[in-house]
Write a protein that holds these residues in place. Structure first.
Motif, PDB file in Angstrom:
ATOM      1  N   VAL A  99       0.858  -1.187   0.000  1.00 42.96           N
ATOM      2  CA  VAL A  99       0.000   0.000   0.000  1.00 42.96           C
ATOM      3  C   VAL A  99       0.890   1.231   0.000  1.00 42.96           C
ATOM      4  O   VAL A  99       1.843   1.321   0.781  1.00 42.96           O
ATOM      5  N   LEU A 100       0.590   2.192  -0.866  1.00 41.21           N
ATOM      6  CA  LEU A 100       1.337   3.440  -0.934  1.00 41.21           C
ATOM      7  C   LEU A 100       0.498   4.600  -0.409  1.00 41.21           C
ATOM      8  O   LEU A 100      -0.683   4.710  -0.734  1.00 41.21           O
ATOM      9  N   THR A 101       1.121   5.457   0.399  1.00 34.52           N
ATOM     10  CA  THR A 101       0.475   6.664   0.922  1.00 34.52           C
ATOM     11  C   THR A 101       1.368   7.849   0.588  1.00 34.52           C
ATOM     12  O   THR A 101       2.552   7.866   0.952  1.00 34.52           O
ATOM     13  N   LYS A 102       0.820   8.833  -0.069  1.00 33.14           N
ATOM     14  CA  LYS A 102       1.625   9.936  -0.588  1.00 33.14           C
ATOM     15  C   LYS A 102       2.262  10.754   0.535  1.00 33.14           C
ATOM     16  O   LYS A 102       1.659  10.989   1.579  1.00 33.14           O
ATOM     17  N   PHE A 103       3.511  11.178   0.312  1.00 32.79           N
ATOM     18  CA  PHE A 103       4.189  12.072   1.241  1.00 32.79           C
ATOM     19  C   PHE A 103       3.395  13.364   1.394  1.00 32.79           C
ATOM     20  O   PHE A 103       2.779  13.854   0.437  1.00 32.79           O
ATOM     21  N   SER A 104       3.455  13.919   2.588  1.00 35.41           N
ATOM     22  CA  SER A 104       2.971  15.282   2.767  1.00 35.41           C
ATOM     23  C   SER A 104       3.972  16.241   2.132  1.00 35.41           C
ATOM     24  O   SER A 104       5.099  15.858   1.789  1.00 35.41           O
ATOM     25  N   ALA A 105       3.571  17.498   1.979  1.00 33.44           N
ATOM     26  CA  ALA A 105       4.476  18.482   1.390  1.00 33.44           C
ATOM     27  C   ALA A 105       5.745  18.619   2.229  1.00 33.44           C
ATOM     28  O   ALA A 105       6.853  18.744   1.684  1.00 33.44           O
ATOM     29  N   GLN A 106       5.601  18.571   3.550  1.00 29.93           N
ATOM     30  CA  GLN A 106       6.765  18.691   4.418  1.00 29.93           C
ATOM     31  C   GLN A 106       7.673  17.469   4.307  1.00 29.93           C
ATOM     32  O   GLN A 106       8.897  17.594   4.290  1.00 29.93           O
ATOM     33  N   GLU A 107       7.070  16.296   4.213  1.00 28.68           N
ATOM     34  CA  GLU A 107       7.879  15.081   4.061  1.00 28.68           C
ATOM     35  C   GLU A 107       8.644  15.098   2.747  1.00 28.68           C
ATOM     36  O   GLU A 107       9.791  14.634   2.682  1.00 28.68           O
TER      37      GLU A 107
END
Length: 251
Positions: free
Chosen positions: A132-140
């Protein structure tokens, strides 16, 4: 850029996964050069993973194919992984880069038969889990390559991740020199690679299966490199071919 986690796989045939048994022709199943036994499937990556927002030239266009990573292992049914086998693909400094050629890891592009291979000497498999992939936040995304940091120092994000900018080195940074990877000379030429694509924490594997704890080293991380273009290799190579490299670092 995505965090990589897992969930129950169910009966979804065309999804990328950690563990399970490889859907590969019996004659093509890789054998460990040390034990002379079949290797362990770590993961199989399919079209769904490459469709999840990764660079367009890296698309794995055919859902009938996959890229599988196999590791040389010895697994005791009670005590699990020993320290000897993972050391064969641990590259903690550039001087150990010759290990990339010793055959204890195989990264193979192959036709997905849709049926798990049946071999008498297969090591105990990692229980199958869907990736499962979860997109990085802008800060990450910013933290993956902090401002002012030299590219070779790597990312600070030690999480399991896919499609990120840089690996998070646990020891010395490793420059993957295509000249080192002579096993893959037909694949790695010019701008075709290799390129960092995925890192995987040992603790993710340990959480799935305690007897596989330490497969990627002590609190270790595994790093997968592939050509910068995968999409044309299916047409070019009709038989299974080694198409990348995988190694680990540990603490």
């Amino acid at each position: 850029m995505y965090h990589l986690t897992t969930t129950n796989s169910g009966q979804q045939e065309h999804t990328s996964r950690i563990g399970g048994v490889a859907n590969i022709e019996t004659a093509d199943y890789p054998v460990c050069p040390v034990t002379q036994k079949p290797m362990l499937l770590l993961m199989s990556l399919k079209k769904d993973l490459f469709d999840s927002g990764f660079a367009v030239n890296n698309l794995l266009e055919d859902s009938n194919y996959c890229i599988s990573v196999f590791l040389a292992v010895k697994i005791h049914p009670e005590f699990g992984i020993g320290t000897h086998m993972p050391s064969l693909y641990t590259v903690n400094d550039p001087g150990q880069a010759e290990k990339l050629k010793n055959g204890t890891v195989k990264v193979i592009l192959h036709y997905d038969t849709g049926k798990a291979v049946a071999l008498a000497d297969l090591p105990a498999p990692i229980p199958e889990r869907k990736i499962v992939l979860t997109k990085f936040s802008a800060q990450e995304a910013k933290d993956d390559f902090p401002a002012g940091q030299e590219w070779f120092e790597g990312s600070k994000l030690t999480t399991s991740k896919f499609g990120a900018q840089f690996p998070a080195w646990l020891q010395e940074p490793i420059n993957i020199d295509p000249q080192i990877m002579t096993n893959f000379a037909p694949v790695f030429r010019g701008f075709f690679g290799p390129e960092f694509i995925l890192q995987l924490e040992d603790k993710l594997i340990s959480a799935i299966s305690p007897i596989h704890s330490g497969l990627l080293g002590s609190d270790g991380i595994g790093y997968l490199y592939l050509p910068t273009s995968v999409r044309n290799f299916i047409k070019k190579y009709q038989q299974p071919i080694e198409i990348g490299n995988f190694f680990i670092q540990d603490t």
